[in-house]
Structures are given as structure tokens and as C-alpha cells.
Design a protein around this motif. Structure first.
Motif, PDB file in Angstrom:
ATOM      1  N   ALA A  61      32.604   9.707 -67.297  1.00  0.00           N
ATOM      2  CA  ALA A  61      32.265  10.258 -68.615  1.00  0.00           C
ATOM      3  C   ALA A  61      30.981  11.074 -68.544  1.00  0.00           C
ATOM      4  O   ALA A  61      30.893  12.181 -69.096  1.00  0.00           O
ATOM      5  N   ASN A  62      29.982  10.541 -67.837  1.00  0.00           N
ATOM      6  CA  ASN A  62      28.726  11.274 -67.692  1.00  0.00           C
ATOM      7  C   ASN A  62      28.927  12.575 -66.928  1.00  0.00           C
ATOM      8  O   ASN A  62      28.339  13.616 -67.266  1.00  0.00           O
ATOM      9  N   ALA A  63      29.764  12.520 -65.888  1.00  0.00           N
ATOM     10  CA  ALA A  63      30.003  13.706 -65.069  1.00  0.00           C
ATOM     11  C   ALA A  63      30.690  14.798 -65.877  1.00  0.00           C
ATOM     12  O   ALA A  63      30.334  15.981 -65.778  1.00  0.00           O
ATOM     13  N   VAL A 361      21.206  10.760 -72.968  1.00  0.00           N
ATOM     14  CA  VAL A 361      20.806  12.032 -73.580  1.00  0.00           C
ATOM     15  C   VAL A 361      21.822  13.125 -73.267  1.00  0.00           C
ATOM     16  O   VAL A 361      22.185  13.929 -74.128  1.00  0.00           O
ATOM     17  N   ALA A 362      22.318  13.155 -72.010  1.00  0.00           N
ATOM     18  CA  ALA A 362      23.312  14.168 -71.642  1.00  0.00           C
ATOM     19  C   ALA A 362      24.574  14.031 -72.489  1.00  0.00           C
ATOM     20  O   ALA A 362      25.124  15.027 -72.976  1.00  0.00           O
ATOM     21  N   ASN A 363      25.040  12.809 -72.685  1.00  0.00           N
ATOM     22  CA  ASN A 363      26.231  12.607 -73.502  1.00  0.00           C
ATOM     23  C   ASN A 363      25.987  12.962 -74.955  1.00  0.00           C
ATOM     24  O   ASN A 363      26.855  13.540 -75.619  1.00  0.00           O
ATOM     25  N   ALA A 364      24.808  12.624 -75.464  1.00  0.00           N
ATOM     26  CA  ALA A 364      24.474  12.986 -76.839  1.00  0.00           C
ATOM     27  C   ALA A 364      24.445  14.509 -77.000  1.00  0.00           C
ATOM     28  O   ALA A 364      24.908  15.055 -78.008  1.00  0.00           O
ATOM     29  N   TRP A 376      36.620  18.898 -72.385  1.00  0.00           N
ATOM     30  CA  TRP A 376      37.248  17.585 -72.441  1.00  0.00           C
ATOM     31  C   TRP A 376      37.051  16.988 -73.825  1.00  0.00           C
ATOM     32  O   TRP A 376      36.154  17.396 -74.569  1.00  0.00           O
ATOM     33  N   PRO A 377      37.863  15.986 -74.213  1.00  0.00           N
ATOM     34  CA  PRO A 377      37.794  15.428 -75.570  1.00  0.00           C
ATOM     35  C   PRO A 377      36.415  14.876 -75.921  1.00  0.00           C
ATOM     36  O   PRO A 377      35.679  14.394 -75.047  1.00  0.00           O
ATOM     37  N   ARG A 378      36.115  14.897 -77.191  1.00  0.00           N
ATOM     38  CA  ARG A 378      34.819  14.439 -77.678  1.00  0.00           C
ATOM     39  C   ARG A 378      34.588  12.956 -77.386  1.00  0.00           C
ATOM     40  O   ARG A 378      33.466  12.528 -77.153  1.00  0.00           O
ATOM     41  N   TRP A 379      35.671  12.146 -77.394  1.00  0.00           N
ATOM     42  CA  TRP A 379      35.508  10.705 -77.197  1.00  0.00           C
ATOM     43  C   TRP A 379      34.960  10.382 -75.813  1.00  0.00           C
ATOM     44  O   TRP A 379      34.373   9.301 -75.611  1.00  0.00           O
ATOM     45  N   VAL A 380      35.154  11.274 -74.843  1.00  0.00           N
ATOM     46  CA  VAL A 380      34.626  11.041 -73.496  1.00  0.00           C
ATOM     47  C   VAL A 380      33.100  10.932 -73.544  1.00  0.00           C
ATOM     48  O   VAL A 380      32.497  10.006 -72.978  1.00  0.00           O
ATOM     49  N   SER A 381      32.467  11.867 -74.243  1.00  0.00           N
ATOM     50  CA  SER A 381      31.005  11.840 -74.363  1.00  0.00           C
ATOM     51  C   SER A 381      30.529  10.670 -75.203  1.00  0.00           C
ATOM     52  O   SER A 381      29.475  10.075 -74.926  1.00  0.00           O
ATOM     53  N   TYR A 383      32.017   7.711 -75.432  1.00  0.00           N
ATOM     54  CA  TYR A 383      32.101   6.535 -74.558  1.00  0.00           C
ATOM     55  C   TYR A 383      30.929   6.515 -73.581  1.00  0.00           C
ATOM     56  O   TYR A 383      30.302   5.468 -73.353  1.00  0.00           O
ATOM     57  N   GLY A 384      30.625   7.664 -72.976  1.00  0.00           N
ATOM     58  CA  GLY A 384      29.515   7.725 -72.039  1.00  0.00           C
ATOM     59  C   GLY A 384      28.197   7.339 -72.683  1.00  0.00           C
ATOM     60  O   GLY A 384      27.393   6.606 -72.093  1.00  0.00           O
TER      61      GLY A 384
END
Length: 421
Positions: A61-63, A361-364, A376-381, A383-384
Motif C-alpha cells: 500500500a505504501n509503495a 504522511v505519504a499515504n495521507a 490505484w483505488p483510494r482505499w489502498v492509501s 489502508y496504508g
């Protein structure tokens, strides 16, 4: 807001997709298999492979969040730059400061692990010597760093193959003294092991921090990050399974060199255990080489934006090698000092806490991407983001306290400098 096309850059764009994959693997292979398995096994016991898989989902997810951000903002600094652009300068600073101090601890852990394999009787002096030598190598330029990383990866793969064969073909039995780790009784133990194993996967950030040195970053970075992460995941699962097949979680947790112990205990491969030791030492050097370069790029980006003291000096770029040479030297000195005062376990825990918050912070920031910018879908970020915060605060209280304290000091210093200016 930037576009996905290459823009004028302060550093030279010289790396393609294969180069970026090599750099990412050089940052991951070594940290996990030769340093993180022991403390992770102490937390997760027989569920070590489950911890590896959980850490892999968070890392994925982070990647993905980092890759789509890097494609939109192809510049040095990683989540530091993304936080500044997408969230707030303070969020970017928190990510950058967390990355710098966390990865400085990672560098020290890798240097000390190398020294433990190479010269355990003089671990700290040898670790510092390794830091000095690799800092000098990084000063020669990114192409020299890439060539060294590729050569190191070949030795690492040979050691991992030998260790995996020894583990999967040997008979189960303890190969190190020490009490057996307790079997985890709840999900928290598995997640705690995942928090530690995340340290092993965090090297893919090195690809994103190369944003200003990659050709066609909008295509190269999103391709390179998943490939490097996938190869590392396969290697970690195979080796973790081999360790559990050959010995007990308690033996893994008690040993500083579990892979070498497994090879040494094998009936027919014991004579080749030196290959594992050599591969471990070389692997740690490869990770250290890549980590030093990655930390330097974030220091360079923060200095360029005036977020660090002596920013003008640290933001200088060598006209000969096209690398931020002063930031490189400053980073090397900081790592050498840390090698004098910490041990490997402390460094890994501290690094994991800081780097998990960096990726939060990256996911936010990725959640702020518009639909047209998203790959990629928003839910991935989402979840991360949730997983990073949860795993960070599942680490031992002493680790959380130390990490939070260092981050708080950084924020106080920034506020004081802002008020003074």
C-alpha cells in the motif's frame, strides 16, 4: 502542481527502470534476511511468515501510494516533498525529519550487522570504517553507486539460495542456544512482528527518493517499485519458511546470525556456511550504500527548502559527480556517531517507528490526489495510512517513546527557527 512529464531538475536524470529496480532491491535484500528476522521471530514465534505477509501488505500500500505521488512530483525527498505539496509544510517536515533520523538508525543497524558478520570482536570500529568507505563511494556519483549495488546483489542472491536450500533440506532442531520464544496468543503478537519486519521492506522508498535522477519518472517509478517489492517478498517468505523448517523460533530469536547457523548445522552444506557469512556481510554493505544515498537526498531536499540548519551549504551539488556532496558527508558523520551508541535491535525498532510515520504522511498525501492523477483505488492509501499508524504504536513502549521524543524535538527546533526568522 506538477505534471507527469520530466521537469528541470537539480540533479542529473541517468537511471532507467532496471537501474531503479536494482537500487530498490539493494535497499531491501539484506536488511530483512540478515537483521530483522531475529527480533521479528521473538515477537511472532511460529507465525513469523504471517508477520512477513502482513508487513508486505502494508509495504505494498505504501509503495503504490509513493509510486503515484513520485510520478506526479518527480523530485528528491519522497514523502517529505509529497507532504509539503499535498498536505502542509509541517506535515512534509515531519515526514522528512522522521525519514532522516529513522534511516540514519537503519544505516547504523546495517553497518553494525555487517561488522557482526565480518569482525565481531571489533564491531563498532569496523562499522564506522564501512560508513566512511561507502560515503566516499557515494561521493563518486550515482552511476558508481549503481554498479556497486548490482555486484553486491549477485553475492546476496548466492547466499540466500544456499541458506534456503540448507533450511528446507535440513532436519528441524535448534541451532542456537536460548529459550524458545513463546507462541503468540493473539493478533497483537503477529502485528508486532510485522512492525519489525516492515523495516525489511522499507528500502523501496529509495526508488522514490531518486525522483530527480530517474529518466521518465512518470513511467519508471510506478513500474520499478512493485517489481522490487515483489522480488523481495518472495525472497523473505522462502527464507522465513526455511528458517522455521530447520529450527525453532526461539533459536532464531536468540541468534545474531540465524542464516549462517542454519547452513552451519546442515550435514552437507556446513563447509559452505562461509558463503552465507560473506553474503550477509556484503548484503549489509549493499543496503548501507543505498540507504546512505537515500538519506542524503532527503537531507538535500530539506536543506534546499530551508528546513534544516546550514541549508545553503547542505543543498550544494557537486559539479563533477552531480551529487549533493556536503549532505552526503554530513549524513555519513551522523551515521558514524550513531554506530557508537546503539545496538542493532534498538536501531531497527527506532527506525521502524519513524519510517512507519513517514509512510503515514505519504499515504495521507496520496489521499489528496484527484481522480485523474490516481493510478490505484483510494482505499489502498487509506489502508496504508491506518496500518502504518497502528503498527508504529504496537512497537514496544520504550521504542515509541524514543521515536516520538526525537520527532517532537525536530518539530520544536523547526518552530524555534521559524520564530527566530
Amino acid at each position: 502542481m506538477t505534471t507527469g512529464a520530466p521537469e528541470p531538475t537539480r540533479l542529473a536524470r541517468r537511471l532507467g527502470t532496471f537501474d531503479a529496480v536494482v537500487v530498490g532491491l539493494g535497499s531491501m535484500l539484506g536488511a530483512g534476511v540478515f537483521a530483522a528476522f531475529s527480533p521479528a521471530a521473538a515477537a511472532a514465534g511460529e507465525w513469523l511468515v504471517a508477520s512477513v505477509l502482513v508487513a508486505a501488505t502494508v509495504a505494498t500500500a505504501n509503495a503504490l501510494s509513493s509510486a503515484q505521488l513520485a510520478a506526479r512530483h518527480p523530485e528528491s525527498g519522497g514523502a517529505y516533498a509529497y507532504g509539503r505539496r499535498r498536505l502542509h509544510p509541517v506535515a512534509g517536515y515531519l515526514a522528512g525529519w522522521g525519514f532522516v533520523v529513522g534511516k540514519t538508525a537503519s544505516c547504523a543497524a546495517m553497518a553494525l550487522t555487517f561488522a557482526t558478520y565480518a569482525a565481531p570482536e571489533a564491531a563498532r570500529p569496523v562499522a564506522i570504517a564501512a560508513v566512511v568507505a561507502l560515503t566516499a563511494l557515494n561521493l563518486l556519483g550515482v552511476r558508481k553507486t549503481l554498479a556497486a549495488t548490482l555486484a553486491i546483489l549477485a553475492a546476496v542472491v548466492a547466499a540466500l539460495v544456499l541458506a534456503a536450500i540448507a533450511g528446507w533440506t535440513g532436519s528441524r532442531g535448534p541451532v542456537a542456544s536460548g529459550a524458545a520464544a513463546g507462541t503468540p496468543t493473539d493478533l497483537a503478537d503477529v502485528l508486532r512482528g510485522a512492525s519489525i519486519m516492515f523495516f525489511a521492506f522499507a528500502g523501496y522508498a529509495r526508488i522514490a527518493t531518486l525522483g530527480e535522477e530517474v529518466r521518465d519518472p512518470a513511467r519508471t517509478i510506478p513500474r520499478a517499485v512493485p517489481v522490487a517489492l515483489g522480488v523481495a517478498l518472495v525472497a523473505y517468505v522462502v527464507v522465513a519458511g526455511a528458517l522455521l523448517h530447520a529450527t525453532t523460533p526461539g533459536a532464531i530469536a536468540a541468534s545474531e546470525t540465524p542464516l549462517r547457523d542454519v547452513a552451519d548445522a546442515h550435514d552437507t552444506l556446513a563447509a559452505a556456511a562461509w558463503v552465507v557469512s560473506l553474503g550477509a556481510a556484503v548484503a549489509c554493505l549493499g543496503v548501507l550504500l543505498s540507504l546512505l544515498a537515500g538519506v542524503t537526498r532527503t537531507v538535500f531536499a530539506m536543506a534546499h527548502d530551508g528546513e534544516l540548519p546550514a541549508g545553503r551549504a547542505l543543498a550544494a551539488v557537486s559539479t563533477r559527480s552531480h551529487v549533493p556532496h556536503r549532505a552526503q558527508v554530513a549524513t555519513g558523520l551522523a551515521v558514524a556517531l550513531v554506530c557508537l551508541v546503539v545496538d542493532v535491535g534498538e536501531a531497527i525498532g527506532f527506525s521502524a517507528f519513524c519510517v512507519l510515520l513517514y509512510y503515514a504522511v505519504a499515504n495521507a498525501a496520496a489521499l489528496r490526489l484527484a481522480g485523474s492523477e490516481r493510478r490505484w483505488p483510494r482505499w489502498v492509501s487509506m489502508y496504508g495510512l491506518v496500518a502504518c499508524v497502528a503498527l508504529a504504536f504496537l512497537l514496544p513502549f520504550a521504542t515509541v517513546r524514543a521515536g516520538a521524543g526525537v520527532l517532537a524535538v525536530g518539530l520544536v527546533v523547526r518552530a524555534a527557527r521559524s520564530a527566530f526568522r
